[in-house]
Design a protein around this motif. Sequence first.
Motif, PDB file in Angstrom:
ATOM      1  N   ARG A  60      -4.990  41.813  -1.811  1.00 31.12           N
ATOM      2  CA  ARG A  60      -4.853  40.463  -1.261  1.00 31.12           C
ATOM      3  C   ARG A  60      -5.020  40.463   0.262  1.00 31.12           C
ATOM      4  O   ARG A  60      -5.276  39.417   0.866  1.00 31.12           O
ATOM      5  CB  ARG A  60      -3.492  39.877  -1.634  1.00 31.12           C
ATOM      6  CG  ARG A  60      -3.301  39.619  -3.133  1.00 31.12           C
ATOM      7  CD  ARG A  60      -4.298  38.603  -3.661  1.00 31.12           C
ATOM      8  NE  ARG A  60      -4.148  38.353  -5.076  1.00 31.12           N
ATOM      9  CZ  ARG A  60      -3.578  37.264  -5.590  1.00 31.12           C
ATOM     10  NH1 ARG A  60      -3.093  36.333  -4.778  1.00 31.12           N
ATOM     11  NH2 ARG A  60      -3.497  37.105  -6.894  1.00 31.12           N
ATOM     12  N   VAL A  61      -4.852  41.633   0.871  1.00 36.11           N
ATOM     13  CA  VAL A  61      -5.017  41.763   2.328  1.00 36.11           C
ATOM     14  C   VAL A  61      -6.418  42.261   2.668  1.00 36.11           C
ATOM     15  O   VAL A  61      -7.089  41.708   3.543  1.00 36.11           O
ATOM     16  CB  VAL A  61      -3.958  42.714   2.912  1.00 36.11           C
ATOM     17  CG1 VAL A  61      -4.186  42.910   4.411  1.00 36.11           C
ATOM     18  CG2 VAL A  61      -2.558  42.177   2.653  1.00 36.11           C
ATOM     19  N   THR A  62      -6.887  43.303   1.982  1.00 30.22           N
ATOM     20  CA  THR A  62      -8.189  43.886   2.324  1.00 30.22           C
ATOM     21  C   THR A  62      -9.335  42.917   2.078  1.00 30.22           C
ATOM     22  O   THR A  62     -10.346  42.961   2.787  1.00 30.22           O
ATOM     23  CB  THR A  62      -8.427  45.178   1.535  1.00 30.22           C
ATOM     24  OG1 THR A  62      -8.325  44.914   0.129  1.00 30.22           O
ATOM     25  CG2 THR A  62      -7.417  46.243   1.926  1.00 30.22           C
ATOM     26  N   THR A  63      -9.205  42.040   1.086  1.00 27.61           N
ATOM     27  CA  THR A  63     -10.268  41.061   0.862  1.00 27.61           C
ATOM     28  C   THR A  63     -10.418  40.108   2.040  1.00 27.61           C
ATOM     29  O   THR A  63     -11.508  39.574   2.289  1.00 27.61           O
ATOM     30  CB  THR A  63     -10.001  40.245  -0.418  1.00 27.61           C
ATOM     31  OG1 THR A  63      -8.660  39.734  -0.385  1.00 27.61           O
ATOM     32  CG2 THR A  63     -10.184  41.098  -1.664  1.00 27.61           C
ATOM     33  N   LEU A  64      -9.329  39.902   2.769  1.00 24.97           N
ATOM     34  CA  LEU A  64      -9.377  39.024   3.941  1.00 24.97           C
ATOM     35  C   LEU A  64      -9.847  39.759   5.192  1.00 24.97           C
ATOM     36  O   LEU A  64     -10.051  39.138   6.243  1.00 24.97           O
ATOM     37  CB  LEU A  64      -8.001  38.405   4.187  1.00 24.97           C
ATOM     38  CG  LEU A  64      -7.487  37.484   3.075  1.00 24.97           C
ATOM     39  CD1 LEU A  64      -6.053  37.054   3.362  1.00 24.97           C
ATOM     40  CD2 LEU A  64      -8.383  36.262   2.921  1.00 24.97           C
ATOM     41  N   GLY A  65     -10.018  41.081   5.093  1.00 25.26           N
ATOM     42  CA  GLY A  65     -10.512  41.845   6.234  1.00 25.26           C
ATOM     43  C   GLY A  65     -11.892  41.427   6.671  1.00 25.26           C
ATOM     44  O   GLY A  65     -12.293  41.677   7.820  1.00 25.26           O
ATOM     45  N   ILE A 249     -15.002  32.793   2.185  1.00 30.52           N
ATOM     46  CA  ILE A 249     -14.236  33.522   1.178  1.00 30.52           C
ATOM     47  C   ILE A 249     -14.589  33.030  -0.226  1.00 30.52           C
ATOM     48  O   ILE A 249     -14.757  33.827  -1.163  1.00 30.52           O
ATOM     49  CB  ILE A 249     -12.723  33.358   1.436  1.00 30.52           C
ATOM     50  CG1 ILE A 249     -12.319  34.054   2.746  1.00 30.52           C
ATOM     51  CG2 ILE A 249     -11.913  33.894   0.265  1.00 30.52           C
ATOM     52  CD1 ILE A 249     -12.462  35.557   2.719  1.00 30.52           C
ATOM     53  N   LYS A 250     -14.720  31.720  -0.384  1.00 26.63           N
ATOM     54  CA  LYS A 250     -15.083  31.161  -1.686  1.00 26.63           C
ATOM     55  C   LYS A 250     -16.433  31.686  -2.161  1.00 26.63           C
ATOM     56  O   LYS A 250     -16.637  31.934  -3.359  1.00 26.63           O
ATOM     57  CB  LYS A 250     -15.118  29.633  -1.597  1.00 26.63           C
ATOM     58  CG  LYS A 250     -15.419  28.933  -2.928  1.00 26.63           C
ATOM     59  CD  LYS A 250     -15.393  27.419  -2.764  1.00 26.63           C
ATOM     60  CE  LYS A 250     -15.670  26.717  -4.092  1.00 26.63           C
ATOM     61  NZ  LYS A 250     -17.008  27.024  -4.622  1.00 26.63           N
ATOM     62  N   HIS A 260     -12.105  40.255  -9.388  1.00 26.28           N
ATOM     63  CA  HIS A 260     -12.620  41.383  -8.598  1.00 26.28           C
ATOM     64  C   HIS A 260     -12.553  41.139  -7.093  1.00 26.28           C
ATOM     65  O   HIS A 260     -12.779  42.060  -6.311  1.00 26.28           O
ATOM     66  CB  HIS A 260     -14.069  41.673  -8.995  1.00 26.28           C
ATOM     67  CG  HIS A 260     -14.248  41.979 -10.442  1.00 26.28           C
ATOM     68  ND1 HIS A 260     -13.515  42.952 -11.098  1.00 26.28           N
ATOM     69  CD2 HIS A 260     -15.064  41.426 -11.379  1.00 26.28           C
ATOM     70  CE1 HIS A 260     -13.883  43.003 -12.367  1.00 26.28           C
ATOM     71  NE2 HIS A 260     -14.806  42.084 -12.569  1.00 26.28           N
ATOM     72  N   TYR A 261     -12.248  39.893  -6.722  1.00 24.76           N
ATOM     73  CA  TYR A 261     -12.109  39.576  -5.296  1.00 24.76           C
ATOM     74  C   TYR A 261     -10.990  38.551  -5.146  1.00 24.76           C
ATOM     75  O   TYR A 261     -11.219  37.359  -4.940  1.00 24.76           O
ATOM     76  CB  TYR A 261     -13.423  39.021  -4.722  1.00 24.76           C
ATOM     77  CG  TYR A 261     -13.487  39.103  -3.215  1.00 24.76           C
ATOM     78  CD1 TYR A 261     -13.906  40.277  -2.590  1.00 24.76           C
ATOM     79  CD2 TYR A 261     -13.113  38.029  -2.413  1.00 24.76           C
ATOM     80  CE1 TYR A 261     -13.967  40.361  -1.207  1.00 24.76           C
ATOM     81  CE2 TYR A 261     -13.158  38.107  -1.046  1.00 24.76           C
ATOM     82  CZ  TYR A 261     -13.588  39.277  -0.444  1.00 24.76           C
ATOM     83  OH  TYR A 261     -13.636  39.362   0.930  1.00 24.76           O
ATOM     84  N   PRO A 262      -9.745  39.017  -5.283  1.00 23.18           N
ATOM     85  CA  PRO A 262      -8.592  38.103  -5.334  1.00 23.18           C
ATOM     86  C   PRO A 262      -8.188  37.589  -3.957  1.00 23.18           C
ATOM     87  O   PRO A 262      -7.185  38.001  -3.372  1.00 23.18           O
ATOM     88  CB  PRO A 262      -7.496  38.973  -5.951  1.00 23.18           C
ATOM     89  CG  PRO A 262      -7.847  40.356  -5.512  1.00 23.18           C
ATOM     90  CD  PRO A 262      -9.348  40.414  -5.478  1.00 23.18           C
ATOM     91  N   ALA A 263      -8.986  36.650  -3.452  1.00 23.39           N
ATOM     92  CA  ALA A 263      -8.711  36.078  -2.130  1.00 23.39           C
ATOM     93  C   ALA A 263      -8.581  34.567  -2.274  1.00 23.39           C
ATOM     94  O   ALA A 263      -9.583  33.853  -2.284  1.00 23.39           O
ATOM     95  CB  ALA A 263      -9.827  36.428  -1.155  1.00 23.39           C
TER      96      ALA A 263
END
Length: 395
Positions: A60-65, A249-250, A260-263
């Motif tokens: 949940r953090v790395t996807t926002l990197g 992000i969307k 696979h991309y939980p953001a």
Amino acid sequence: MTYVPAHGSAAGRTTRGPRLVELDVLRFIAAFAVMSFHFMAASKSLWDDYPTALFSSVNRVTTLGILGVELFFLISGFVILMSAWGHSLGDFVVSRVSRLYPAYWFVVIALFVMYTFVGVKGFDPKLSLRDYLVNMTMLQGGTGIGHAGAVFWSLWVELRFYILVGLFTLVGITLRRCLGFMAAWLILVVLAEGTHNDVLTFLFMPRQAPYFIAGMAFYLIYRFGSTLVLWTFVGVSYGLCLLAATERIKGRVDMIGFAHYPAPPEGAIIAITLIFLLIAAVALGWLRWLRWRALTTLGALTYPLYLIHQNVSAVLIPGLKDSIGRWPLVGLTMATSIAVAYLIYRLVDRPGQRWLRAALGASLDRIRLRDGVSATPPPAPVAGATTQTKEASVP
């Protein structure tokens, strides 16, 4: 805060003083966020599995990197306006070219060798020699030729921002003109978004411009103090940035699925809000206590780190993923990327900047002398004034 008059190139000239170490810290945070994103959220081809599944405890953090690049853009708006203030177009060009190109040229050559002769497969851009030569100009984004490095797309965005600021220097940068420049750019951003006009989108970058404009507004707050007008620019830009970030992000989520991309969208909102708060803290002087000398070096190696980290992972992860655990491997890849970046900074970037700055500066002085214009000495230091060295560019 030292007040510096905005009217006239002499009165508004940028002064030299203590380096803004807090920006070095934020630049490294941005690079670390992007590195975490690439290593633990976006490199399925290297891991042979979705990294978000392998590193599910932090996904949940790395996807926002991915939004670390947006932090770079905000910092750039702040720093580039600071760098251009009180300087001529020639001085600004010398500063930017000498800052960007030495490390970049080295990395492009290294990637050519790596993918042409060593046989590395991960992130191979599959470019011809001609394409690599075009990449040496950093203008490939405008020619339809692919980038030698996947992260180079942001440099093309930065370069267009520099061109706009360079043109701005021709009329002389003052506080009042900055407000007009930023207002006009915001109007053009909204127009480009509303019309989807390709030319307006290319020239005025509606998805990235709000970050640059907000960074400029934060610099004006830092330099001249808080005003309702400047915070209005920040607020409008913040709203546009939220729109751009949530859609970015969307796009990722739509491409590979939320599993696979939980953001979630609220994650992007929190990240952008935090990014704005950090730059606001710099503008308001709340981070002045960050004065550890080593942080300056950390900030200086951020640019080569940004340029090479993904290609370091292309070498290490496929070769070692079956031999050591995934967490130690990520740690090793990060440490190796930072070490390689430091070597590039010390052996290539820093001496290359000095040489190129001196060579271009001498050429500029000769042109001025031929035109009957004497070379202007650098501005004298002012007690208490703060600035950022020529290394403080982005990424």
